[in-house]
Write a protein that holds these residues in place. Structure first.
Motif, PDB file in Angstrom:
ATOM      1  N   ASN A   1       0.842  -1.199   0.000  1.00 22.85           N
ATOM      2  CA  ASN A   1       0.000   0.000   0.000  1.00 22.85           C
ATOM      3  C   ASN A   1       0.872   1.242   0.000  1.00 22.85           C
ATOM      4  OD1 ASN A   1      -2.254  -1.635   2.218  1.00 22.85           O
ATOM      5  ND2 ASN A   1      -2.602  -1.183   0.092  1.00 22.85           N
ATOM      6  N   GLY A   2       0.491   2.195  -0.825  1.00 21.01           N
ATOM      7  CA  GLY A   2       1.200   3.467  -0.837  1.00 21.01           C
ATOM      8  C   GLY A   2       2.504   3.449  -1.617  1.00 21.01           C
TER       9      GLY A   2
ATOM     10  N   LYS B   1       1.743   2.730  -7.007  1.00 23.00           N
ATOM     11  CA  LYS B   1       1.239   1.997  -8.181  1.00 23.00           C
ATOM     12  C   LYS B   1       0.127   2.774  -8.864  1.00 23.00           C
ATOM     13  CE  LYS B   1      -0.029  -1.612  -5.702  1.00 23.00           C
ATOM     14  NZ  LYS B   1       0.308  -1.145  -4.349  1.00 23.00           N
ATOM     15  N   THR B   2      -0.885   3.159  -8.081  1.00 21.49           N
ATOM     16  CA  THR B   2      -2.026   3.860  -8.659  1.00 21.49           C
ATOM     17  C   THR B   2      -1.595   5.193  -9.263  1.00 21.49           C
ATOM     18  OG1 THR B   2      -3.560   2.814  -7.120  1.00 21.49           O
ATOM     19  CG2 THR B   2      -4.283   4.868  -8.146  1.00 21.49           C
ATOM     20  N   THR B   3      -0.727   5.900  -8.549  1.00 28.32           N
ATOM     21  CA  THR B   3      -0.269   7.194  -9.057  1.00 28.32           C
ATOM     22  C   THR B   3       0.411   7.022 -10.412  1.00 28.32           C
ATOM     23  OG1 THR B   3       0.035   7.896  -6.772  1.00 28.32           O
ATOM     24  CG2 THR B   3       1.072   9.241  -8.472  1.00 28.32           C
TER      25      THR B   3
ATOM     26  N   GLN C   1      -8.954   1.615  -9.536  1.00 32.66           N
ATOM     27  CA  GLN C   1      -8.955   0.772  -8.339  1.00 32.66           C
ATOM     28  C   GLN C   1     -10.292   0.868  -7.606  1.00 32.66           C
ATOM     29  OE1 GLN C   1      -5.684   1.735  -5.777  1.00 32.66           O
ATOM     30  NE2 GLN C   1      -6.211   0.245  -4.219  1.00 32.66           N
TER      31      GLN C   1
HETATM   32  N1  LIG Z   1      -4.222  13.063  -4.451  1.00 31.35           N
HETATM   33  C1  LIG Z   1      -3.280  12.808  -3.535  1.00 31.35           C
HETATM   34  N2  LIG Z   1      -2.937  13.745  -2.625  1.00 31.35           N
HETATM   35  C2  LIG Z   1      -1.985  13.502  -1.701  1.00 31.35           C
HETATM   36  N3  LIG Z   1      -1.302  12.358  -1.613  1.00 31.35           N
HETATM   37  C3  LIG Z   1      -1.590  11.372  -2.487  1.00 31.35           C
HETATM   38  C4  LIG Z   1      -2.592  11.550  -3.493  1.00 31.35           C
HETATM   39  N4  LIG Z   1      -2.670  10.405  -4.205  1.00 31.35           N
HETATM   40  C5  LIG Z   1      -1.765   9.568  -3.690  1.00 31.35           C
HETATM   41  N5  LIG Z   1      -1.103  10.139  -2.649  1.00 31.35           N
HETATM   42  C6  LIG Z   1      -0.029   9.526  -1.853  1.00 31.35           C
HETATM   43  O1  LIG Z   1       0.926   8.981  -2.732  1.00 31.35           O
HETATM   44  C7  LIG Z   1       1.408   7.745  -2.252  1.00 31.35           C
HETATM   45  C8  LIG Z   1       1.218   6.674  -3.310  1.00 31.35           C
HETATM   46  O2  LIG Z   1      -0.164   6.406  -3.450  1.00 31.35           O
HETATM   47  P1  LIG Z   1      -0.730   5.348  -4.480  1.00 31.35           P
HETATM   48  O3  LIG Z   1      -2.217   5.468  -4.450  1.00 31.35           O
HETATM   49  O4  LIG Z   1      -0.065   5.547  -5.785  1.00 31.35           O
HETATM   50  O5  LIG Z   1      -0.285   3.970  -3.844  1.00 31.35           O
HETATM   51  P2  LIG Z   1      -0.634   2.481  -4.306  1.00 31.35           P
HETATM   52  O6  LIG Z   1       0.662   1.818  -4.584  1.00 31.35           O
HETATM   53  O7  LIG Z   1      -1.632   2.491  -5.376  1.00 31.35           O
HETATM   54  O8  LIG Z   1      -1.239   1.885  -2.976  1.00 31.35           O
HETATM   55  P3  LIG Z   1      -2.467   0.857  -2.765  1.00 31.35           P
HETATM   56  O9  LIG Z   1      -1.900  -0.506  -2.885  1.00 31.35           O
HETATM   57  O10 LIG Z   1      -2.901   1.140  -1.373  1.00 31.35           O
HETATM   58  O11 LIG Z   1      -3.505   1.165  -3.774  1.00 31.35           O
HETATM   59  C9  LIG Z   1       0.683   7.492  -0.951  1.00 31.35           C
HETATM   60  O12 LIG Z   1       1.519   7.869   0.106  1.00 31.35           O
HETATM   61  C10 LIG Z   1      -0.530   8.371  -1.022  1.00 31.35           C
HETATM   62  O13 LIG Z   1      -0.936   8.795   0.247  1.00 31.35           O
END
Ligand SMILES: Nc1ncnc2c1ncn2[C@@H]1O[C@H](COP(=O)(O)OP(=O)(O)OP(=O)(O)O)[C@@H](O)[C@H]1O
Ligand SMILES: [Mg+2]
Lengths: 251, 319
Positions: B44-45, B48-50, B89
């Motif tokens: 998590n975090g 990936k999504t970003t 997601q």
């Molecule tokens: N719009 C936003 N504003 C502030 N911080 C953000 C935003 N979107 C993502 N983050 C931060 O960026 C980091 C990466 O987030 P991301 O959603 O890309 O993780 P992830 O790998 O997809 O996690 P997960 O497995 O939980 O989906 C995290 O610390 C998150 O809190």
């Protein structure tokens, strides 16, 4: 061409969803009828009008403008729900026109407002309101522009604040002075001079004056073209600004 | 098919008075060839999504560049949109619409004509086993049914690439297996599939290649098999009586295929070898020739979790 097609697509979808909701349809028709039946009878004595028809000439345009403002301003709530459901993000990864995402929705709001307006006008005709068809159509144009502007602004603000908790107080704060200073419910002719001076800065006050003039059959009155122009410019600005919010990243 | 260089994104978030900067993605380089299932594995975090949202044109990168299906992400996002599909997601269906309506609308948003859109929706409903529910409102769907509609929405326009953000999270084992089959079918149809996951077994079984992501960086990339091989080779665990253990140790310690050897408290040995499959018969022959009584023999292959552990010092299971 693509813009027209995309707008039509979004409009159809939004209208379809609206009509599927029987509660909305009921409220949308019921509300204006209540205004007309329960509020209007107070008017003749209050306005000192000679006849009931005279009172309607003043009240009905105000009521229609009121509905147009409020019909638009609170549309943003639906958009926040869509935002939360991921529907907006889903639309934004497709090549669909961003302006169409806004226009399709706003036009749906305009159409639902116009439906209300027609119902009210027809009812008022039963109560001896008389208005020329050309004047009426021009008044409808004014209403459509108002609804287009307020709904676009509401969508734009919704995309910016992204939460109902912020949108509700914001819209109320805007709506209240706009309403009080527009002479919508009672003409500002009764107002003291300073109040009339303040109201000059309220575009909706111009819109109401213009609409009243049209219902009065004074199509040549300056207030008609003035009101229409002011609202048209504001509607264009509102649409432009809100469409940019759709194009920018959201969530 | 996808090529990224130095993709970066940071977010500023406000906590009270302070503004904190989160470096969500810090310089990602990826090369994904056509026709493969590429997996993004990370806790998590991890970012990936970003990364996916940047590649899908939803957020603008702070830096770096990318080419997706031949279109430049920064210069021509419109063209990128036409060539990709994206499944978020967090879901993307509207409660009050039916699955069929959503599919037709989605196809039409890609500029497909009405009759063709209806035909495609019908075909997608069939392919994703949704025919039964097609004309029910989405709010009545189960989580798995809804997820299937969302995946179908992502590919209705037959994109060259589809990004699936955690396609199987929240699905029961059976639906998950189904989803894997659907995703393999997309690959068979020639689509490039980019998925994210934090399931080790999913990355292992489904993906042709994976990138392991942690704290906004890709810490390892390769086929699951290569990544695991890189780590340590295999472990063969030989179960013996405590009395026989000492002798077996002497016997096997000198063998050239045994990299390292550990004694087990309950009796037996753990042998670190390069290739378990070839080591086992040789171990068996030595033990057998010495007349030792073998209780069990097990082959442990390193998992992707071991890979994650060596690269980051943490276990994916714990984080
Ligand atoms: N719009 C936003 N504003 C502030 N911080 C953000 C935003 N979107 C993502 N983050 C931060 O960026 C980091 C990466 O987030 P991301 O959603 O890309 O993780 P992830 O790998 O997809 O996690 P997960 O497995 O939980 O989906 C995290 O610390 C998150 O809190
Ligand atoms: Mg994520």
């Amino acid at each position: 061409m693509k813009l027209a097609r995309d707008t039509w697509l979004i409009f159809q979808r939004q209208l379809h969803l609206l009509l599927r909701n029987p509660v909305w349809v009921f409220v949308g028709v019921f509300q204006p009828v209540m205004y007309l039946l329960l509020f209007a009878p107070l008017l003749k004595p209050a306005l000192g009008a000679a006849t009931q028809a005279e009172a309607y000439k003043i009240f009905v345009p105000g009521l229609l403008v009121l509905l147009a403002i409020f019909g638009g301003l609170f549309q943003g709530f639906g958009l926040i729900a869509e935002l939360r459901a991921g529907v907006i993000e889903r639309s934004r990864v497709t090549p669909v026109s961003r302006l169409a995402l806004l226009l399709g929705r706003s036009l749906r709001d305009v159409v639902s407002l116009m439906t209300q307006a027609v119902i009210i006008t027809l009812l008022a005709l039963l109560f001896d309101l008389r208005v020329f068809i050309g004047d009426l159509l021009l008044a409808y144009l004014m209403l459509a522009l108002i609804a287009l502007m307020t709904s676009a602004v509401s969508y734009g603000v919704a995309l910016k604040v992204k939460s109902e908790d912020a949108l509700a107080p914001l819209m109320n704060t805007v709506a209240q002075p706009v309403l009080l200073l527009s002479g919508i419910l009672l003409p500002l002719a009764f107002a003291p001079g300073w109040l009339q001076g303040v109201a000059k800065w309220n575009p909706f006050s111009w819109a109401v004056d213009g609409t009243r003039a049209l219902f009065n059959g004074d199509i040549g009155d300056d207030r008609v073209w003035q009101g229409l122009s002011i609202i048209a410019v504001l509607a264009a600005a509102g649409v432009y600004w809100a469409a940019r919010q759709f194009a920018r990243s959201v969530r | 098919m996808i090529e990224t260089r130095g993709l970066r994104k940071s977010f500023r978030s406000r906590a009270g008075r302070e503004t904190k900067t989160v470096e969500a993605v810090r310089g990602v380089d990826l090369d994904v060839p056509a026709g493969e299932i590429f997996g993004f594995l990370g806790p998590n975090g991890a970012g990936k999504t970003t990364t996916l949202r940047m590649l899908a044109t939803l957020i603008e990168p702070d830096g770096g560049q990318a080419t997706i299906a031949g279109a430049d992400l920064l210069k021509d996002p419109g063209e990128v949109r036409r060539r990709i599909g994206y499944v978020a997601q967090g879901g993307s269906t509207w409660d009050e619409s039916t699955g069929r309506e959503e599919l037709v609308l989605q196809a039409r948003m890609y500029g497909i004509r009405k009759t063709e859109a209806q035909r495609r929706a019908a075909r997608a409903l069939e392919a994703f086993q949704l025919v039964e529910f097609a004309d029910r409102k989405c709010k009545t769907y189960s989580g798995g049914q809804r997820r299937r509609v969302e995946i179908a929405l992502g590919i209705i326009h037959e994109p060259k690439i589809v990004f699936l953000d955690e396609p199987t999270t929240g699905l029961d084992p059976q639906s998950r297996a189904h989803m894997w089959d659907e995703i393999r079918r997309l690959r068979a149809d020639g689509m490039t599939v980019f998925i994210t996951t934090h399931y080790l077994d999913e990355a292992d079984a489904l993906c042709d290649r994976i990138a392991i992501m942690d704290h906004g960086e890709v810490v390892a990339e390769g086929t699951p098999a290569d990544l695991k091989r890189e780590i340590s080779g295999d472990v063969v665990q030989v179960g013996l009586d405590v009395t026989a253990t000492g002798e077996a140790e002497k016997l096997l310690d000198g063998e050239e295929y045994v990299n390292r050897l550990e004694l087990l408290d309950e009796g037996g040995l753990r042998l670190f070898v390069d290739e378990g499959a070839t080591a086992i018969p040789r171990i068996l022959r030595r033990v057998d020739a010495a007349g030792l009584d073998l209780r069990s023999i097990e082959l442990h292959r390193p998992s992707l979790d071991d890979v994650f552990l060596t690269k980051t010092g943490r276990s994916l299971r714990e984080s």
